[in-house]
Write a protein that holds these residues in place. Structure first.
Motif, PDB file in Angstrom:
ATOM      1  N   GLU A 515      43.073  32.509  82.461  1.00 57.00           N
ATOM      2  CA  GLU A 515      41.822  33.207  82.730  1.00 57.00           C
ATOM      3  C   GLU A 515      41.727  34.450  81.843  1.00 57.00           C
ATOM      4  N   GLY A 516      40.589  34.574  81.176  1.00 55.27           N
ATOM      5  CA  GLY A 516      40.381  35.691  80.273  1.00 55.27           C
ATOM      6  C   GLY A 516      40.885  35.432  78.874  1.00 55.27           C
ATOM      7  N   GLN A 517      41.595  34.314  78.686  1.00 56.44           N
ATOM      8  CA  GLN A 517      42.119  33.986  77.351  1.00 56.44           C
ATOM      9  C   GLN A 517      41.685  32.568  76.964  1.00 56.44           C
ATOM     10  N   GLU A 518      40.466  32.194  77.368  1.00 59.48           N
ATOM     11  CA  GLU A 518      40.002  30.826  77.136  1.00 59.48           C
ATOM     12  C   GLU A 518      40.014  30.445  75.656  1.00 59.48           C
ATOM     13  N   ARG A 519      39.844  31.428  74.794  1.00 60.06           N
ATOM     14  CA  ARG A 519      39.852  31.115  73.358  1.00 60.06           C
ATOM     15  C   ARG A 519      41.261  31.108  72.782  1.00 60.06           C
ATOM     16  N   ALA A 520      42.247  31.407  73.626  1.00 62.23           N
ATOM     17  CA  ALA A 520      43.662  31.310  73.227  1.00 62.23           C
ATOM     18  C   ALA A 520      43.953  31.985  71.910  1.00 62.23           C
TER      19      ALA A 520
END
Length: 806
Positions: A515-520
């Protein structure tokens, strides 16, 4: 023919007159022939023996390579695309593993856990092996309701007593009736990476629409090349397919590469180089033994000069003398070979004890191996007998009858040749001992690694609950009842459950979303996924570093929670507190995403596949919240007492008498994972010690024989005032010169030879300073002792007796 018979009789009589010499030579050669025979039998079984498949050179394994892992499984969706898009394969099949519970209609019969291979029906077309009875799987079996099975030869003979009418009979697997359609031949083995357990049966693989997905990679793939298609052409074709899939599905296939591996190379695995190194080591050991035997023959020939001169005087030609002496060496090598074969049988038994079942080839002394042994015996007889026989045949009547013949040019040449043989022996001993030292140090560092858990006094039992009888709720109840009864046992300190046990030959590695790092921003997010219950962390002694552990309150219906490993916390939350963060299985672009899990704790890293691997991210979820029917009980005992172990073995039968349970020490799984490095380090260390022993014995024998030959000279030195220490120093100096020359040549050879070990060493350099210093020191010390013993005897020479001797 009469001449041959006479030579044999004369040779036997000559050897019987020297029983000590005969025993030493035979024993020396057998010490080398035994290991050589055993190792060659392993090489033959693993690398040379024809595979039990039709045209095995056309069969390949298809792997997904990513990063530093060139051998990875693929997903069901990728396999379907490979099958549709490739132009190189005549047939292609996917494979997975499964456990089945075999039960019997007979009252009182205990269930048995079977290891199964779930394969595409095209699998048997790929391998091209016909069933011994009945048939293999066909395209018609590619249905979810096709409950048919093909038995292995071992299961057929073990469980069904080789019943020839077994085809068509039904058996109970996981509570469901399956029809037996065939039995495979005894020589047939599952093609693919060798697994810990042998395969008992093959069942059809069929995917429902919900099973076809791209993110979960779990399937091995085997394919047969079309006629006329080369491996390079097929690889180019699969590169095209891989590039297309990476472009179409970058989230799941980006950065991957499809890799083809010939089936023989795959089955041999990493054993090829190790076995060739071992074979080279025993060949070197045989050379040391031959050099030692040749020196013994030369020493004996020196005592037979008078006998040879009489033969020459009576008209014996050089050819007849050479033939007579080679007959003696032939008898010696034959006796040594017979003794070596007996030793090889023992070594093969040791090999079977060191190597786990799954990686153990069917090693035997068949006709091919025995043919190799006979050839080796002939070559060995010539190797150690030809030069001594030729030198003995050059003896003249005049040389033999002269009392001072010991100082003749021929005698000096003989001593120089013997000295060269000793230098050669010491040099080879150095090479073998350096190699052994490197492997032993590497093995020590490997097994000294912290794997993140403690396997001592821990037992495990793998469970596979049949879906026909166990719903999710019943599976939870089985786990809870089993844990409750284990905790009640006296002597059980901790008990827990996990679905994928470390070093258990299975794994679940999933893509994830943070969560919050969907773009990795740090690339793909993925982790090993585990479901646990009970006090699994305590039973394994995995430390809780932060937050809390999972508790019974994290039950079905409660908020979904998870633990993460230290590496996962550092990689994905480097500057944040991971507690309270949320993760979920699958990609952020999934149409039907899985629910979020809240991180409640951080635990220590655990190595899953090997001692050598680097720690990877790992997620632990509650088995209560995510139930599974395949899992492992872990029980930590207060002490490995027989009564406690026996009660642990029986307790789960009280939960479900129809459920097969087999407990085993967790230590066995760890030992299996290091079987190959342990095998090669133990064997090469043994060869090195044998070579050192033979070299030192050869050095001792040469110096001792030299002292005997120089009795008059030493007596004169003592008579002229030489002190005890002077004589000792004289003899020791001569022997140490030979030892030092051998060590220098050996160290130079080791610097070149140990490059072959580079891929087998763990955190040890092929030019490791400690090893290259320690081995010469050990050799110098043992050589000094070997030289001192005859030197001390020489110093006690009585000058009167020595001068009176002829």
């Amino acid at each position: 023919m009469d001449t041959i018979r006479q030579d044999l009789i004369a040779a036997i009589r000559s050897l019987k007159r020297s029983p000590g010499f005969t025993a030493v030579v035979v024993g020396t050669l057998a010490i080398a022939i035994g290991p050589l025979t055993a190792i060659f039998s392993v090489v033959d079984a693993v690398l040379l023996r024809p595979l039990p498949f039709d045209r095995p050179d056309r069969i390949v394994q298809v792997w997904v390579g990513e990063g530093s892992a060139p051998h990875g499984p693929t997903s069901s969706a990728n396999f379907i695309d490979w099958r549709a898009m490739n132009r190189s394969f005549e047939a292609i099949a996917a494979e997975d593993f499964a456990s089945y519970n075999l039960t019997s209609d007979a009252e009182g019969a205990r269930p048995e856990r079977l290891r199964g291979a779930v394969v595409s029906p095209s699998f048997f077309r790929v391998v091209g092996t016909r069933a011994a009875l009945g048939r293999g799987l066909t395209v018609d079996d590619e249905r979810a309701d096709a409950h048919v099975a093909v038995l292995s030869y071992g299961l057929w003979t073990r469980r069904f007593a080789g019943d020839v009418h077994i085809v068509g009979r039904e058996i109970l697997l996981d509570g469901t009736r399956w029809q037996i359609v065939g039995v495979m031949p005894a020589t047939f083995t599952f093609p693919g990476p060798l697994v810990e357990e042998s395969i008992d049966l093959w069942t059809p693989l069929a995917w429902s629409p919900s099973d076809v997905q791209r993110g979960m990679r779990r399937y091995g793939v085997t394919a047969r090349l079309r006629p006329g298609v080369t491996l390079a052409q097929a690889q180019s074709d699969l590169d095209r397919v891989g590039a297309r899939l990476a472009a179409d599905y970058p989230t799941d296939n980006g950065g991957t590469r499809i890799r083809l591996v010939p089936i023989r190379e795959e089955l041999a695995g990493g054993a090829r180089r190790a076995l060739l190194v071992l074979l080279g080591a025993v060949v070197l050991l045989l050379l040391v033994a031959c050099a030692n035997a040749a020196n013994l023959m030369l020493a004996r020939a020196a005592t037979r000069d008078h006998e040879m001169s009489i033969r020459v005087a009576l008209g014996a030609g050089r050819g007849r003398i050479v033939r007579q002496l080679l007959t003696e060496t032939g008898i010696l090598s034959t006796l040594a070979t017979a003794l070596g074969v007996l030793a090889a049988l023992w070594i093969i038994a040791v090999y079977g004890a060191l190597v786990p079942i799954g990686t153990r080839a069917d090693v035997s002394l068949d006709g091919r191996v025995l043919g190799f042994v006979v050839t080796t015996a002939l070559a060995t007889g010539l190797a150690f007998g030809l030069v001594p026989a030729w030198r003995a045949s050059t003896t003249t009547v005049g040389q033999s009858l002269r009392r001072d013949g010991r100082s003749s040019t021929a005698t000096r040449a003989r001593r120089r040749f013997s000295s060269a043989l000793v230098v050669f022996e010491v040099a080879i001993a150095v090479v073998l001992l350096v190699g052994a030292g490197l492997l032993v140090r590497s093995f020590g560092r490997l097994t000294g690694n912290d794997v993140g858990f403690d396997a001592r006094e821990t037992y495990v039992a793998r469970i596979s609950l049949p879906s026909a009888r166990y719903t999710d709720d019943r599976a939870r109840q089985f786990v809870n009842d089993g844990l409750s009864r284990l905790r009640e046992l006296r002597g059980v300190a901790r008990a827990g459950v996990v679905d994928y046990l470390p070093f258990g030959q299975s794994d679940l590695h999933l893509g994830m979303t943070i969560e919050g790092q969907e773009r990795a921003p740090h690339g793909k997010v993925s982790a090993h996924y585990r479901s646990i219950a009970g006090d699994y962390l305590g039973a394994m002694r995995i430390p809780l570093l932060r937050g809390r552990a999972l508790t019974p309150m994290d039950a079905s219906g409660a908020p979904l929670v998870a633990l993460v490993s230290q590496t996962m916390a550092r990689r994905y939350w480097p500057n944040e507190n991971p507690i309270g963060q949320r993760i979920r299985v699958g990609s952020a672009t999934d149409a039907d995403p899985s629910p979020w899990l809240t991180v409640v704790g951080v635990v220590g890293d655990v190595k899953h596949w090997s001692f050598a691997e680097a720690a990877e991210p790992m997620v632990y979820a509650s088995l209560e919240q995510r139930p599974t029917r395949n899992f492992t009980f872990v029980a930590r005992l207060d002490g490995e007492h027989a009564a406690t172990v026996a009660s642990v073995r029986e307790v789960l039968f009280t939960v479900d008498p129809e459920q097969p349970v087999t407990w085993q020490p967790f230590r066995e799984l760890l030992n299996s994972s290091v079987a190959e490095p342990r095998f090669r380090s133990a064997f090469i260390a043994g060869f090195g010690i044998l070579a050192l022993t033979l070299a030192i014995v050869g050095l001792y024998g040469l110096i001792s024989f030299g002292v005997t030959q120089r009795t008059r000279e030493l007596g004169v030195r003592v008579a002229l005032g030489a002190r005890h220490g002077d004589i000792v120093a004289l003899v020791v100096r001569e022997g140490m010169r030979l030892a030092l020359a051998g060590i220098l040549f050996g160290v130079a050879g080791a610097f070149l030879a140990t490059r072959l070990l580079q891929g087998m060493l763990y955190h040890v350099s092929a030019t490791d300073t400690v090893t290259f210093i320690a081995v010469p020191l050990v050799l110098m010390t043992t050589a000094a002792i070997a030289n001192y013993l005859p030197a001390r005897r020489a110093a006690k020479t009585d000058p009167v007796t020595a001068l009176a001797s002829p």
